[in-house]
Every structure is written in C-alpha cells, then in structure tokens.
Design a protein around this motif. Structure first.
Motif, mmCIF file in Angstrom:
data_model
loop_
_atom_site.group_PDB
_atom_site.id
_atom_site.type_symbol
_atom_site.label_atom_id
_atom_site.label_comp_id
_atom_site.label_asym_id
_atom_site.label_seq_id
_atom_site.Cartn_x
_atom_site.Cartn_y
_atom_site.Cartn_z
ATOM 1 N N PHE A 1 6.933 -4.433 8.446
ATOM 2 C CA PHE A 1 6.704 -3.620 7.262
ATOM 3 C C PHE A 1 8.045 -3.167 6.699
ATOM 4 O O PHE A 1 8.988 -2.916 7.436
ATOM 5 N N TYR A 2 8.102 -3.043 5.366
ATOM 6 C CA TYR A 2 9.284 -2.529 4.670
ATOM 7 C C TYR A 2 8.842 -1.243 3.987
ATOM 8 O O TYR A 2 7.855 -1.236 3.245
ATOM 9 N N LEU A 3 9.531 -0.136 4.255
ATOM 10 C CA LEU A 3 9.156 1.166 3.716
ATOM 11 C C LEU A 3 10.166 1.631 2.681
ATOM 12 O O LEU A 3 11.373 1.563 2.911
ATOM 13 N N ARG A 4 9.637 2.103 1.527
ATOM 14 C CA ARG A 4 10.471 2.660 0.471
ATOM 15 C C ARG A 4 9.864 3.951 -0.003
ATOM 16 O O ARG A 4 8.651 4.002 -0.154
ATOM 17 N N PRO A 5 10.597 5.014 -0.273
ATOM 18 C CA PRO A 5 12.041 5.065 -0.198
ATOM 19 C C PRO A 5 12.514 5.074 1.254
ATOM 20 O O PRO A 5 11.741 5.326 2.160
ATOM 21 N N GLY A 6 13.770 4.823 1.428
ATOM 22 C CA GLY A 6 14.355 4.788 2.752
ATOM 23 C C GLY A 6 14.808 3.400 3.143
ATOM 24 O O GLY A 6 15.697 3.242 3.945
ATOM 25 N N VAL B 1 5.094 7.082 0.344
ATOM 26 C CA VAL B 1 5.894 5.933 0.769
ATOM 27 C C VAL B 1 5.179 4.650 0.388
ATOM 28 O O VAL B 1 3.973 4.513 0.604
ATOM 29 N N LEU B 2 5.925 3.697 -0.180
ATOM 30 C CA LEU B 2 5.404 2.365 -0.450
ATOM 31 C C LEU B 2 5.623 1.527 0.796
ATOM 32 O O LEU B 2 6.728 1.487 1.340
ATOM 33 N N ILE B 3 4.572 0.883 1.270
ATOM 34 C CA ILE B 3 4.650 0.051 2.466
ATOM 35 C C ILE B 3 4.355 -1.380 2.056
ATOM 36 O O ILE B 3 3.275 -1.666 1.549
ATOM 37 N N GLN B 4 5.330 -2.262 2.261
ATOM 38 C CA GLN B 4 5.162 -3.680 1.944
ATOM 39 C C GLN B 4 5.102 -4.471 3.244
ATOM 40 O O GLN B 4 5.917 -4.265 4.144
ATOM 41 N N ARG B 5 4.143 -5.377 3.322
ATOM 42 C CA ARG B 5 3.956 -6.210 4.512
ATOM 43 C C ARG B 5 5.005 -7.299 4.519
ATOM 44 O O ARG B 5 5.298 -7.917 3.509
ATOM 45 N N LEU B 6 5.601 -7.544 5.691
ATOM 46 C CA LEU B 6 6.575 -8.613 5.886
ATOM 47 C C LEU B 6 5.938 -9.700 6.743
ATOM 48 O O LEU B 6 4.927 -9.458 7.404
ATOM 49 N N PRO B 7 6.531 -10.889 6.782
ATOM 50 C CA PRO B 7 6.002 -11.939 7.655
ATOM 51 C C PRO B 7 6.045 -11.506 9.122
ATOM 52 O O PRO B 7 6.922 -10.752 9.538
ATOM 53 N N ASP B 8 5.080 -11.988 9.892
ATOM 54 C CA ASP B 8 5.040 -11.688 11.321
ATOM 55 C C ASP B 8 6.254 -12.301 12.004
ATOM 56 O O ASP B 8 6.785 -13.317 11.568
ATOM 57 N N GLN B 9 6.704 -11.650 13.081
ATOM 58 C CA GLN B 9 7.842 -12.131 13.867
ATOM 59 C C GLN B 9 7.522 -11.967 15.347
ATOM 60 O O GLN B 9 6.691 -11.142 15.713
ATOM 61 N N THR C 1 0.849 -1.182 0.000
ATOM 62 C CA THR C 1 0.000 0.000 0.000
ATOM 63 C C THR C 1 0.884 1.230 0.000
ATOM 64 O O THR C 1 2.107 1.118 0.100
ATOM 65 N N HIS C 2 0.301 2.381 -0.148
ATOM 66 C CA HIS C 2 1.038 3.636 -0.133
ATOM 67 C C HIS C 2 0.481 4.519 0.971
ATOM 68 O O HIS C 2 -0.685 4.434 1.323
ATOM 69 N N ALA C 3 1.330 5.373 1.522
ATOM 70 C CA ALA C 3 0.909 6.357 2.512
ATOM 71 C C ALA C 3 1.563 7.686 2.155
ATOM 72 O O ALA C 3 2.711 7.715 1.714
ATOM 73 N N GLN C 4 0.826 8.768 2.337
ATOM 74 C CA GLN C 4 1.370 10.098 2.099
ATOM 75 C C GLN C 4 1.924 10.615 3.425
ATOM 76 O O GLN C 4 1.185 10.815 4.375
ATOM 77 N N LEU C 5 3.253 10.764 3.500
ATOM 78 C CA LEU C 5 3.906 11.289 4.694
ATOM 79 C C LEU C 5 4.423 12.689 4.411
ATOM 80 O O LEU C 5 4.352 13.166 3.274
#
Length: 101
Positions: free
Chosen positions: A45-50, A27-35, A18-22
């Motif tokens: 979550f993995y955030l790009r750019p950054g 920012v593109l937000i990608q879900r990662l496996p739970d830990q 998904t995307h979020a306006q910061l």
C-alpha cells in the motif's frame, strides 16, 4: 481499512484506491502490486499524505513486513529479516544490565 466507493474512484469489490480517517486526518490509500518479502507473500500500500510504502502479510497474523517512510533527512526503511532474533540467555546465567554513567 475503509471501503472504496465510486466517489473515491475505486470499486468496492477490488479497492485499488480508498480513503481512511486516521487521527491526523484523511489518508489516501493506493494498492500496490503484491510482493514476497523474506519468503512471505505481502500486500503493498502507498499512503498519502506522508508518501509511506507499507507491506503487510496476506495471512494472519498480518504482520508489518516492510515500511518505507520519507523524512527530511532521507528515507527511513524498516524490513523484517529472515534471520532469527536475539537469542535468550542460557538458563542460570546472570542477568546483564546497562550501567548508567
């Protein structure tokens, strides 16, 4: 967090991307496996750019449990520790202050 849409390549029911306006931009937000971090189930979550990795508790109060942020000098990693924090001074003990040089 912003809702995933088919245009983003995500399913609103299970947003993996998904995307979020910061403040700094979109920012593109990608879900990662739970830990599990320090015995607490977390969502990742993995955030790009950054290229930041963020892990947050799955239940209230949704504390930030782990953050990995790449920098020009190498990755900065912050983790929650299972160890207790600083101990309070005993009652009646004088307050300690830093001296300025």
């Amino acid at each position: 967090m912003a809702q995933a849409t088919p245009e983003d390549g995500g399913d609103p029911a299970t947003p993996e991307r998904t995307h979020a306006q910061l403040t700094g931009g979109r920012v593109l937000i990608q879900r990662l496996p739970d830990q599990e971090i320090a015995g607490v189930p977390c969502s990742g979550f993995y955030l790009r750019p950054g290229s930041a990795y963020v892990f947050v508790e799955q239940a209230a109060p949704w504390r930030l449990m782990r953050l990995i942020q790449p920098t020009d000098f190498g990755p900065v990693e912050a983790n929650v520790s299972a160890a207790p924090g600083r101990r309070a001074a005993p009652a009646g003990a004088p307050e300690r202050r830093r001296r300025r040089a």
